[in-house]
Write a protein that holds these residues in place. Structure first.
Motif, short mmCIF file in Angstrom:
data_model
loop_
_atom_site.label_atom_id
_atom_site.label_comp_id
_atom_site.label_asym_id
_atom_site.label_seq_id
_atom_site.Cartn_x
_atom_site.Cartn_y
_atom_site.Cartn_z
N LEU A 1 0.72 -1.15 0.17
CA LEU A 1 0.05 -0.09 0.08
C LEU A 1 0.88 1.37 -0.13
CD1 LEU A 1 -2.94 -0.96 2.57
CD2 LEU A 1 -2.88 -0.79 -0.24
N LYS B 1 0.35 3.49 -6.46
CA LYS B 1 -0.50 2.93 -7.34
C LYS B 1 -1.72 2.65 -6.70
CE LYS B 1 -0.87 -1.48 -9.92
NZ LYS B 1 -0.20 -2.70 -10.64
N TRP B 2 -1.62 2.02 -5.47
CA TRP B 2 -2.85 1.87 -4.63
C TRP B 2 -3.48 2.98 -3.66
CZ3 TRP B 2 -4.06 -2.23 -7.07
CH2 TRP B 2 -3.16 -2.99 -7.53
N PHE C 1 -6.89 2.95 -1.58
CA PHE C 1 -7.39 2.12 -1.00
C PHE C 1 -8.19 2.15 0.19
CE2 PHE C 1 -7.30 -1.88 1.63
CZ PHE C 1 -7.68 -2.87 0.80
N LEU D 1 -10.55 2.12 -5.05
CA LEU D 1 -9.84 2.10 -6.02
C LEU D 1 -10.61 2.57 -7.11
CD1 LEU D 1 -7.73 -1.34 -5.38
CD2 LEU D 1 -7.15 1.23 -4.97
N LEU E 1 -7.72 -1.88 -11.45
CA LEU E 1 -6.96 -1.82 -10.09
C LEU E 1 -7.80 -2.52 -8.91
CD1 LEU E 1 -5.68 1.70 -9.90
CD2 LEU E 1 -4.26 -0.08 -10.26
N TRP F 1 -6.33 -6.00 -7.28
CA TRP F 1 -6.01 -6.26 -5.82
C TRP F 1 -6.64 -7.52 -5.43
CZ3 TRP F 1 -2.44 -3.97 -2.48
CH2 TRP F 1 -2.58 -4.29 -1.37
#
Length: 822
Positions: free
Chosen positions: A282, A286-287, A290, A293, A298, A302
C-alpha cells in the motif's frame, strides 16, 4: 413460580397446558406449531387423508415433532364439524388456507370470534387477506419474483436478468410474525378474556428481513443525482466495485474450502493485510486511496492478490492462523447439514438425535430458545399420519369439557403490548430490529446507545438512512454505560421495565454491569434475554457476528448460492465468490433479519411465560441458532431423506415447473411443482401447446426425466406473450405464475402498487419527513397496531432522565461531562 433450573431438562416447557390445533399445510404454518410444540404446548395436527403436504418436505420429522396427528377431510361436512368440535377447547388454531377458502368454510374472524370467543387463530397466507393478490398461490418463488427479491439477488449469476432465490426466507419471516401475533394475542387474552385472529403473510415476512436498503433506495429516488447508486457489488464483468468486497472477502483455500472473512473494522483490515503480506504494497502510489480504488483494472488486480494469498494456505493452515492471530477470522461455507458441526453449535448442544419410528435416528436442530436448563422441552418424535385417530373422540370430549366463554361486554381494541417496556442493549440490526417489530404492537422500547451513536446509523452516507428501519418506534437514550454515572442511570431505569435484551459478545453485558444477575437483583420481575451472535460462552462467544458470516456458517449461502464446490481455477474462484456474495451479503434477505425476528419471539415467549408464573433464567437465542432454525426444512438429516432440489447452474430455477421464463417483455416465474397442479397448467396452456398428449410429460417421473425438454417447450410458450398477460391469464385459472419485478425489492415494496396493496404505510420521521415504511408484519382482527418512524440519536435522553428523577441542572451537568448525549 416455576423455574427451569440448570442441568435439568424441561419436560413440559413454558407453554405447557396450551392446546393448539394445526390445520396448516405449508412450511410457515408447520414452523409456527413446531415452535409452540417445542415450548410444551399440546399440538393436535389435523391432516387430510393421505397425510399433510408438509410430509413431502425433507425436514418433516423435525417440523412435525412432538405433535399429535388426526385425520380429517375438511372438504366434507363431517370433517369440518369434527374440526369445529376440536376448536371448542383449543387455545390456538393455526391454518394456511387461502382467504377465499377460509371464508367458504366459515373460518372468518367474525365466525371464529362468535363460536370460539377465547380462541387465538394464526392465519398465514402468501399475500395477505386483503391484498389484490390474495388468491394467488402462496409459493415463495412467486413472492420473491413479484416483490423484486429475484432482482435484488440477480448477481447470483452473471447472465442478464433476475436470479432464482432458493432459501426459505419468507417462510421464516411469516412464521415468526405469526408467532409474535399468537403470543401477543395470548397476552391480551390474559387481560381481556378474548381471543382473536392474527394474520401474517410471506410478503411482509420477507420485507422484515431487509436491513437498510429500504432507506437507501428512498434517498436515491427522492434526491436523484445527489448520490451515485451502487446497488450491486460487482460490475457486469464480475469485477468488484464495492470496497467492502475486500473486508468481506470470500475465498477458497489451497484444498478447496470456501471461507467468508469479515475484517470490517479498520484495525481488523490492517491486521488482515499484514497477515496476507499485502500491507507493504500500500506504500506504492498505485494503490493510493485503497480500498476505494478508481478503476476496474486496479480493483480486480488487488482482489486477485488477496484471493491468491488465501489460496496459498490449506484450511488447516488457516485454522492455525486464526488460533495465532485473533484479529483475523473466517467462517467456513457449510452446507445446511454441515452447519450442525459448527464448534459453537456443538458446544451449546443445539443439535439432537431423535429416534423416529420407521426412519431411525433423525438429526435435527434443538429448540430456538435455550435457557440455563438447555432446550425448552424434551424433543419427541413426529407422529405417523393419523397416529391419534383412535383417540379423536377422546380429544373432542376433552375439548368440550374445556369450553370457555368470554366475559360479557366488548373487549378493548388497543395495542396488545401497551404498557410493556423493553430496555435494549445492542447495536446494528440482528438484535435491535427484534424489538422494533414489537413497537408496532405497542411496546415501549428504550434503545441504549453510545454517545457517538449506534454504528448502524452511519452505514449509509445519507444521515440516519442506515438506522432508520431499526430505530422505528423507539426512544433513544445516549449514555456512556461504561461510566459509573451512566450505569447508575441504567440501574435507575431498570426498576420500571418489563424486559431487557442484550446483544453483546460473550460476557460483555455482565462486565458492564448490565448482566442478568445484576439487573434482576434490582428488579426481580424482569424478563432477560441474551441475543448474541454466537453465545454468551463457548468457543465463538467472543467473536463478532456478521450476517454474511452467519449465512455461511448456517448453510444459507450454500443453499442460495447453489453449493460450495472447490473451484477448478482462479476464473472459477472469482465467479463463485461473486455468487456466494450475492447469496449471503445482499441484505434484502439474510441472517440479520432472520435473527431479529427470533429475538422478538424470545422476548414475547419470556414475557408470556412470566405472566404464567414460569421463570426462564439464562434465556438465550443467537444469530447462528436462529439461522439454523430457519433452515430446519433442509438441514434435518436421516437415512433415506428425499432428494433436495437444487438451483440450476444459471439460476433459472429448480426444475421446469418451478422456474424463471422469459416473456415477450420481461420475465415470469412459474410455480406448479406438485402433481395435483399439473392438470390446471395443462388446461391453462392448452390454447398454446398440447401438453396433455405429450407422452414425455404424462406423469411426474416422466416430467422429471425430460425436464430439459419441458423447459424448452415452456420457454417457447412463455416467450410469445407479455408478463402481465401471463400473470392475469394463468392466475385466473389457479396456476402459480407472476411477473418478475426488475427493481430492487426495497424500492418495489415502496411503490404505489405495493403501498395501495397495504404492504407499505406512511410514517413521519424527524429526518425523512413523510415517507413510506414497511407495514406492521403482524395484523390483528381486534387489537390495533401502529407504524412509527425512526428517531435521532439521543432524541429522548432528556425525557427519560427526567422520568427517573434527574432535573434540568443535573442533566446539563451530565451532558457537559459527556455522560449522556441529547
Amino acid at each position: 413460580m416455576t423455574s427451569l433450573q440448570p442441568n435439568q431438562t424441561a419436560e413440559s416447557g413454558p407453554l405447557s397446558g396450551l392446546v393448539v390445533v394445526d390445520a396448516s399445510s405449508t412450511l410457515p404454518g408447520a414452523q409456527v406449531s413446531q415452535f409452540l410444540a417445542d415450548c410444551g404446548a399440546e399440538v393436535i395436527m389435523v391432516e387430510p387423508p393421505g397425510g399433510s403436504m408438509v410430509r413431502q418436505m425433507p425436514g418433516w420429522p423435525a417440523l412435525l415433532r412432538g405433535k399429535k396427528s388426526v385425520t380429517l377431510d375438511l372438504r366434507t361436512d363431517e370433517g369440518r364439524d369434527r374440526l369445529r368440535a376440536l376448536l371448542v377447547g383449543a387455545d390456538v388454531f393455526v391454518h394456511t388456507l387461502r382467504p377465499t377458502t377460509a371464508e367458504r368454510i366459515g373460518l372468518t374472524a367474525d365466525a371464529l370470534s362468535e363460536k370460539y370467543p377465547r380462541l387465538v387463530t394464526a392465519h398465514i397466507t402468501g399475500w395477505g387477506s386483503d391484498s389484490p393478490w390474495r388468491d394467488y398461490k402462496g409459493w415463495e418463488g412467486l413472492v420473491y419474483a413479484k416483490t423484486g427479491a429475484m432482482w435484488s439477488k440477480r448477481q447470483l449469476t452473471l447472465r442478464p436478468g433476475p436470479a432464482m432465490v432458493t432459501a426459505p426466507y419468507a417462510s421464516w419471516g411469516a412464521s415468526q410474525a405469526a408467532v409474535h401475533g399468537v403470543l401477543a394475542a395470548l397476552l391480551d387474552r390474559e387481560v381481556s378474556g378474548r381471543g382473536q385472529v392474527v394474520e401474517s403473510d410471506l410478503v411482509r415476512g420477507l420485507g422484515a428481513l431487509e436491513v437498510y436498503n429500504w432507506f437507501y433506495e428512498l434517498v436515491l429516488h427522492r434526491y436523484p443525482g445527489a448520490f451515485t447508486p451502487m446497488d450491486v457489488a460487482y460490475d457486469e464483468n464480475g469485477v468488484p466495485q464495492a470496497y467492502l468486497i475486500y473486508a468481506l472477502l470470500i475465498a477458497a483455500t489451497k484444498d478447496g474450502t470456501w471461507m467468508q472473512f469479515a475484517q470490517t473494522a479498520p484495525r481488523l483490515m490492517q491486521a488482515w493485510l499484514i497477515e496476507l503480506g499485502l500491507a507493504p504494497e500500500l506504500a506504492d502510489k498505485k494503490w493510493e486511496g485503497f480500498p476505494m480504488l478508481p478503476t476496474a483494472e486496479l480493483r480486480e488486480e488487488w482482489w486477485t492478490k488477496m484471493l491468491e494469498r488465501v489460496q496459498d494456505r490449506t484450511f488447516e493452515e488457516w485454522q492455525a492462523t486464526f488460533e495465532r492471530n485473533p484479529d483475523v477470522s473466517a467462517e467456513i461455507f457449510r452446507s445446511p447439514e454441515g452447519s450442525f458441526e459448527h464448534p459453537q453449535t456443538v458446544f451449546e448442544k443445539r443439535v439432537e438425535v431423535i429416534d423416529q419410528p420407521g426412519l431411525g435416528p433423525v438429526t435435527q436442530a434443538s429448540t430456538l430458545v435455550h435457557t440455563d436448563a438447555g432446550p425448552l422441552s424434551k424433543i419427541r418424535p413426529a407422529p405417523a399420519a393419523g397416529a391419534d385417530d383412535e383417540f379423536l373422540d377422546t380429544l373432542i370430549t376433552a375439548a368440550s369439557a374445556k369450553r370457555a366463554t368470554a366475559p360479557a361486554g366488548d373487549a378493548g381494541a388497543g395495542l396488545p403490548l401497551y404498557g410493556v417496556t423493553i430496555l435494549e442493549f445492542g447495536s446494528m440490526f440482528a438484535g435491535p430490529y427484534g424489538t422494533a417489530v414489537l413497537t408496532d404492537l405497542g411496546a415501549r422500547v428504550i434503545h441504549v446507545e453510545p454517545l457517538e451513536g449506534d454504528g448502524i446509523r452511519s452505514l449509509v452516507a445519507f444521515p440516519e438512512a442506515g438506522g432508520a428501519k431499526v430505530m422505528q418506534g423507539k426512544e433513544s437514550l445516549a449514555v456512556d454505560v461504561s461510566s459509573a454515572e451512566g450505569l447508575a442511570i441504567i440501574h435507575a431505569l431498570v426498576t420500571d421495565v418489563d424486559l431487557v435484551v442484550q446483544c453483546f459478545r460473550g460476557d460483555s453485558a455482565a462486565r458492564l454491569g448490565v448482566g442478568e444477575a445484576e439487573l434482576k437483583a434490582l428488579n426481580p420481575n424482569l424478563v432477560y434475554l441474551n441475543a448474541p451472535g454466537y453465545g454468551t460462552t463457548g468457543p465463538y462467544a467472543a467473536r463478532p457476528a456478521y450476517a454474511p458470516s452467519i449465512d455461511a456458517a448456517a448453510g444459507i449461502s450454500a443453499t442460495d448460492g447453489g453449493g460450495v464446490e472447490a473451484p477448478a481455477d482462479m476464473r472459477e474462484a472469482k465467479l463463485r465468490a461473486a455468487t456466494l456474495h450475492a447469496a449471503g451479503a445482499v441484505n434484502c434477505a439474510q441472517a440479520d433479519g432472520i435473527a431479529a425476528l427470533g429475538v422478538g419471539t424470545g422476548l414475547l415467549l419470556g414475557l408470556y411465560a412470566k405472566r404464567r408464573g414460569v421463570e426462564m433464567p439464562g434465556m438465550t437465542t443467537t444469530m447462528l441458532a436462529s439461522a439454523q432454525q430457519s433452515m430446519i426444512a433442509l438441514n434435518t438429516q436421516y437415512d433415506g431423506r428425499p432428494n433436495i432440489d437444487h438451483v440450476d447452474t444459471e439460476f433459472y430455477g429448480l426444475h421446469a415447473l418451478y422456474r424463471l421464463y422469459r416473456a415477450a417483455d420481461g420475465w415470469v416465474f412459474l410455480a406448479a411443482p406438485y402433481e395435483h397442479e399439473w392438470a390446471a397448467l395443462v388446461t391453462a396452456l392448452a390454447p398454446y401447446v398440447d401438453l396433455a398428449s405429450d407422452e414425455r410429460f404424462a406423469d411426474q417421473n416422466g416430467r422429471r426425466a425430460n425436464d430439459a425438454q419441458l423447459v424448452e417447450v415452456l420457454s417457447h410458450v412463455f416467450g410469445r406473450r407479455g408478463k402481465l398477460d401471463w400473470e392475469s391469464e394463468l392466475t385466473a385459472q389457479n396456476v402459480g405464475c407472476v411477473e418478475v419485478a426488475e427493481e430492487n425489492m426495497e424500492w418495489k415494496m415502496q411503490s404505489d402498487e405495493f403501498f395501495d396493496a397495504g404492504y407499505a404505510v406512511e410514517a413521519v420521521s424527524p429526518i425523512f419527513d413523510e415517507h413510506r415504511r414497511l407495514a406492521p408484519i403482524t395484523r390483528f382482527s381486534r387489537s390495533q397496531t401502529k407504524a412509527d418512524a425512526g428517531c435521532t440519536l439521543g432524541q429522548h435522553t432528556t425525557a427519560i432522565l427526567q422520568s427517573v428523577g434527574y432535573d434540568e441542572a443535573a442533566i446539563a451537568d451530565l451532558v457537559e461531562r459527556s455522560i449522556v448525549g441529547v
